[in-house]
Design an enzyme around this catalytic site. Structure first.
Site, PDB file in Angstrom:
ATOM      1  N   LYS A 180      16.081  59.319  90.468  1.00  0.00           N
ATOM      2  CA  LYS A 180      15.131  59.655  89.383  1.00  0.00           C
ATOM      3  C   LYS A 180      15.157  61.167  89.175  1.00  0.00           C
ATOM      4  O   LYS A 180      14.296  61.894  89.681  1.00  0.00           O
ATOM      5  CB  LYS A 180      13.718  59.191  89.763  1.00  0.00           C
TER       6      LYS A 180
HETATM    7  N1  PMP Z   1      14.723  52.509  84.958  1.00  0.00           N
HETATM    8  C1  PMP Z   1      14.299  53.736  84.626  1.00  0.00           C
HETATM    9  C2  PMP Z   1      15.219  54.652  83.904  1.00  0.00           C
HETATM   10  C3  PMP Z   1      12.992  54.129  84.953  1.00  0.00           C
HETATM   11  O1  PMP Z   1      12.558  55.352  84.624  1.00  0.00           O
HETATM   12  C4  PMP Z   1      12.140  53.239  85.612  1.00  0.00           C
HETATM   13  C5  PMP Z   1      10.728  53.638  85.929  1.00  0.00           C
HETATM   14  N2  PMP Z   1      10.629  54.253  87.175  1.00  0.00           N
HETATM   15  C6  PMP Z   1      12.639  51.964  85.944  1.00  0.00           C
HETATM   16  C7  PMP Z   1      13.934  51.640  85.605  1.00  0.00           C
HETATM   17  C8  PMP Z   1      11.807  51.007  86.734  1.00  0.00           C
HETATM   18  O2  PMP Z   1      11.731  51.444  88.069  1.00  0.00           O
HETATM   19  P1  PMP Z   1      10.473  51.126  88.983  1.00  0.00           P
HETATM   20  O3  PMP Z   1      10.258  49.662  88.908  1.00  0.00           O
HETATM   21  O4  PMP Z   1      10.905  51.569  90.341  1.00  0.00           O
HETATM   22  O5  PMP Z   1       9.344  51.889  88.453  1.00  0.00           O
END
Ligand code: PMP
Length: 329
Positions: A180
């Site tokens: 991220k």
């Molecule tokens: N893909 C992206 C690009 C994201 O920013 C997110 C949000 N965090 C997700 C998928 C979903 O991830 P998570 O379930 O860990 O929040």
């Protein structure tokens, strides 16, 4: 350790805005660089490397308020903090403290703020040196964690429309999507704005070789011939915490083993169900893609069941999923 202010669960004196806005109340505190400070006073300098070059990583964590139990539940806090450590490693940083301490810090932060409503927690680990010069090495890093009241990010109670983006997901050889990375969210912003300015709710983004990757900030699932499918980690997705939770619920509650494989754009057009999921997005049925109606144009039975199960689990109404939750009070 951090004992500047006694723990308090009393409601804040100033009402807070509904969703994702920086609260102006001086009562709201965040954790920054080693201690708690009023969120309104938390600032970084204009020459901060992370601000100049996007060299930072973050997490988005939800905490759900359960009115009957008078309890706030942090959702999968440990999993998020462990992904933060992984993203930090990719960016040549260290998380500055162990996962247990990071979880405890989130609990402490939420308690100090006394939130009694759904909340979003945003830890960011960032290159804090104030210097010009693009690189990852030879820079200091620091951490900030804030929490704000948060409602829906995209609709969960109605089907949304999606457009296949003309932008491609940043690949592992440009900016790894599995981490991220703050700077990489410009890619998400291109896709999201293109979709919304064209009148759609969300974007579906493809990889450079044309396979379905994910939404602008959500992972994607589809149902075809009664099977639940999602793209694999080599299709430039964020390895989503909610994605794992969905697979867990489908397996344990519905006996559905998720098939992880590459998905073509045109396969989405003939799917019987499609949904997006993520911490912010929660779970959102997609009922139209590029002007093609998905299934019968309503959330399908598997999606509806997962919506129900997910919201019950995150609000602490399913004892079998208590281990997803960190009680704050
Ligand atoms: N893909 C992206 C690009 C994201 O920013 C997110 C949000 N965090 C997700 C998928 C979903 O991830 P998570 O379930 O860990 O929040």
């Amino acid at each position: 350790m951090l004992t500047e202010k006694p723990l308090s669960t009393k409601p804040l004196s100033t009402p807070l805005p509904a969703t994702g806005v920086r609260p102006s109340s001086p009562d709201v505190v965040c954790w920054m660089g080693g201690g708690f400070v009023p969120l309104a006073e938390a600032r970084v300098g204009v020459m901060t490397h992370a601000f100049l070059y996007g060299t930072a990583t973050f997490e988005g964590i939800r905490a759900y308020w359960n009115e009957e139990q008078g309890q706030l539940y942090g959702l999968k806090v440990r999993e998020h903090m462990s992904r933060l450590a992984d993203s930090a490693k990719v960016l040549l940083m260290e998380p500055l403290m162990g996962t247990d301490e990071l979880v405890a810090l989130v609990v402490d932060l939420l308690r100090r703020n006394g939130f009694r409503q759904d909340t979003y927690v945003r830890p960011t680990l960032y290159k804090s040196t104030e210097a010009i010069g693009v690189r990852l090495h030879n820079l200091d890093h620091s951490m900030v964690i804030f929490a704000v009241p948060f409602g829906e990010y995209i609709a969960t109670d109605r089907g949304i429309s999606a457009q296949t983006s003309s932008w491609r997901r940043n690949g592992d050889l440009s900016i790894p999507a599995r981490s991220k990375i703050v700077g990489a969210y410009a890619n998400s912003a291109f896709s999201k704005s293109e979709a919304q300015l064209n009148g759609y709710d969300e974007a579906i983004v493809l990889t450079h070789d044309g396979h379905v990757s994910e939404g602008s900030a959500e992972n994607l699932f589809m149902v075809r011939d009664g099977q639940l499918l999602t793209p694999g980690v080599a299709d430039d997705i964020l390895e989503g915490v909610t994605r794992s939770a969905m697979m867990d619920l489908a397996r344990r509650e519905m006996g559905l083993e998720t098939i992880v494989r590459s998905i073509d754009r045109s396969e989405l057009y003939i799917a019987s169900e499609v949904f997006l999921c993520g911490t912010g997005a929660q779970i959102s049925p997609v009922t139209s893609i590029d002007h093609r109606t998905v299934g019968d144009g309503h959330a399908g039975p598997i999606t509806e069941r997962l919506v129900q199960l997910y919201f019950d689990a995150v609000r602490g109404r399913l004892p079998a999923y208590q281990d997803w939750l960190t009680p704050i009070y």
